[in-house]
Design a protein around this motif. Structure first.
Motif, PDB file in Angstrom:
ATOM      1  N   ARG A 136      43.391  72.405  21.786  1.00 39.31           N
ATOM      2  CA  ARG A 136      42.398  71.719  22.618  1.00 39.31           C
ATOM      3  C   ARG A 136      41.012  72.277  22.328  1.00 39.31           C
ATOM      4  O   ARG A 136      40.555  73.209  22.985  1.00 39.31           O
ATOM      5  CB  ARG A 136      42.734  71.890  24.098  1.00 39.31           C
ATOM      6  N   SER A 159      33.754  63.727  32.025  1.00 36.94           N
ATOM      7  CA  SER A 159      35.041  64.262  32.485  1.00 36.94           C
ATOM      8  C   SER A 159      35.687  65.103  31.393  1.00 36.94           C
ATOM      9  O   SER A 159      36.265  66.153  31.655  1.00 36.94           O
ATOM     10  CB  SER A 159      36.001  63.129  32.860  1.00 36.94           C
ATOM     11  N   ARG A 160      35.580  64.637  30.161  1.00 38.28           N
ATOM     12  CA  ARG A 160      36.208  65.344  29.042  1.00 38.28           C
ATOM     13  C   ARG A 160      35.448  66.614  28.669  1.00 38.28           C
ATOM     14  O   ARG A 160      36.039  67.574  28.150  1.00 38.28           O
ATOM     15  CB  ARG A 160      36.268  64.392  27.840  1.00 38.28           C
ATOM     16  N   CYS A 181      49.520  66.389  37.754  1.00 39.83           N
ATOM     17  CA  CYS A 181      48.737  65.893  36.618  1.00 39.83           C
ATOM     18  C   CYS A 181      49.219  64.503  36.206  1.00 39.83           C
ATOM     19  O   CYS A 181      50.401  64.324  35.888  1.00 39.83           O
ATOM     20  CB  CYS A 181      48.863  66.860  35.440  1.00 39.83           C
ATOM     21  N   PRO A 182      48.303  63.525  36.164  1.00 43.04           N
ATOM     22  CA  PRO A 182      48.715  62.173  35.768  1.00 43.04           C
ATOM     23  C   PRO A 182      49.104  62.090  34.291  1.00 43.04           C
ATOM     24  O   PRO A 182      49.787  61.157  33.877  1.00 43.04           O
ATOM     25  CB  PRO A 182      47.471  61.321  36.048  1.00 43.04           C
ATOM     26  N   SER A 183      48.690  63.077  33.499  1.00 44.05           N
ATOM     27  CA  SER A 183      48.997  63.034  32.061  1.00 44.05           C
ATOM     28  C   SER A 183      50.313  63.723  31.728  1.00 44.05           C
ATOM     29  O   SER A 183      51.100  63.210  30.937  1.00 44.05           O
ATOM     30  CB  SER A 183      47.886  63.711  31.253  1.00 44.05           C
ATOM     31  N   CYS A 184      50.557  64.926  32.319  1.00 43.52           N
ATOM     32  CA  CYS A 184      51.765  65.646  31.889  1.00 43.52           C
ATOM     33  C   CYS A 184      52.707  66.002  33.032  1.00 43.52           C
ATOM     34  O   CYS A 184      53.749  66.620  32.787  1.00 43.52           O
ATOM     35  CB  CYS A 184      51.402  66.876  31.065  1.00 43.52           C
ATOM     36  N   CYS A 211      44.451  70.432  35.260  1.00 43.41           N
ATOM     37  CA  CYS A 211      45.810  70.735  34.806  1.00 43.41           C
ATOM     38  C   CYS A 211      45.798  71.974  33.918  1.00 43.41           C
ATOM     39  O   CYS A 211      45.046  72.027  32.933  1.00 43.41           O
ATOM     40  CB  CYS A 211      46.365  69.547  34.025  1.00 43.41           C
ATOM     41  N   CYS A 230      47.097  70.698  30.129  1.00 44.44           N
ATOM     42  CA  CYS A 230      46.360  69.789  29.244  1.00 44.44           C
ATOM     43  C   CYS A 230      44.885  69.668  29.600  1.00 44.44           C
ATOM     44  O   CYS A 230      44.123  69.042  28.868  1.00 44.44           O
ATOM     45  CB  CYS A 230      47.006  68.407  29.248  1.00 44.44           C
ATOM     46  N   THR A 239      43.451  68.030  31.966  1.00 48.06           N
ATOM     47  CA  THR A 239      43.045  66.806  32.674  1.00 48.06           C
ATOM     48  C   THR A 239      42.504  67.149  34.062  1.00 48.06           C
ATOM     49  O   THR A 239      43.079  67.980  34.763  1.00 48.06           O
ATOM     50  CB  THR A 239      44.256  65.856  32.807  1.00 48.06           C
TER      51      THR A 239
END
Ligand code: FMN
Length: 251
Positions: A5, A70-71, A204-207, A234, A237, A239
């Motif tokens: 990352r 956000s990123r 986490c909505p991603s993982c 998160c 990840c 997020t």
């Protein structure tokens, strides 16, 4: 450092003025960041955003800009000095996000035609950045008499800027890494008189992992009660996500 990352550190070009000298400055900052491993960057030119001017704040949020904020782990803001202040359009664009910025690093690059390198604009901008939830670093880069710093082609004429940029980016990257760790792993402690509003973890909505609650930011409104945005990240990840709760305690 999480090699999978890389840090994402975009450069915001804070003016849409025709003939702006902040453009070669911003391009130099992008190329300096691009030369560093484990960093992803890009130029965010506010001239391309054409934000609405019939409203302000989150009401004019641009989805692509919001996603980039956000990123982001850190921001480089290229800030031209206009009448001893910052650019009005830069402020208007920055105001369009809030939760996206919290516990992220920011460094400011001042640009001026005069001899003070945009310092007066930077000093005025610092409290704005703080209110947005960003964490300012103690290095700036100051482009004084910027009309003499670049060739007509945009190439840097004065190489003395390069070691200054290195110092600035070194500190920004350190702060970005430290804050990423904090967002993802250091829990915000609630005081003895605070309600346990965050008893139920966010997932986490991603993982699908339990997220870390790292901040609460007041969202001031003209409504009857202020709202607090509880921010989560998160640990796996990175997020970010948030949820809102009411409070009467922020005014
Ligand atoms: C409205 C306006 C106000 C300005 N005020 C100042 C100032 O207070 N001090 C200064 O050194 N330069 C000032 N300048 C010159 C800019 O700092 C200069 O153009 C510099 O290159 C950064 O702005 P730019 O990216 O728009 O070119 C001003 C320019 C404009 C358009």
């Amino acid at each position: 450092m999480d090699a999978a990352r890389p840090l994402y550190v975009p450069v915001i070009l804070g003016t849409s003025r025709r003939g702006r000298m902040s453009l070669p400055v911003a391009q130099l900052m992008v190329s300096s960041l691009s030369g560093r491993s484990e960093i992803e960057t890009e130029l965010i030119d506010i001239a391309r955003m054409r934000p609405r001017v019939d409203d302000a704040g989150e009401a004019i949020k641009d989805a692509a800009f919001s996603a980039r904020m956000s990123r982001a782990d850190a921001l480089v803001v290229v800030s031209p000095e206009y009448n001893h202040g910052y650019s009005g359009l830069l402020k208007h664009v920055l105001d369009s996000c809030l939760k996206e910025y919290v516990h992220k690093a920011v460094g400011v690059v001042g640009v001026s035609a005069g001899p003070f390198g945009g310092t007066r604009g930077i000093e005025a901008l610092l409290p704005v950045l703080r209110e947005l939830g960003l964490v300012t670093i103690f290095w700036d880069v100051n482009f004084s008499t910027v009309q003499n710093v670049f060739e007509g082609s945009g190439a840097l004429r004065d190489q003395a800027y390069l070691p200054r940029i290195d110092k600035f980016l070194g500190e920004l990257v350190w702060m970005a890494r430290t804050l990423r760790h904090g967002r993802e792993h250091v829990v915000l402690e609630s005081g003895p008189r605070q309600a346990k509003a965050e008893a139920k973890p966010m997932i986490c909505p991603s993982c699908g992992l339990e997220m870390n609650h790292h901040a609460e930011k007041a969202v001031l409104s003209t409504g009857p009660a202020d709202v607090v945005e509880a921010l989560h990240a998160c640990p796996a990840c990175g997020t970010g996500a948030s949820r809102r709760g009411e409070t009467g305690t922020t005014r």
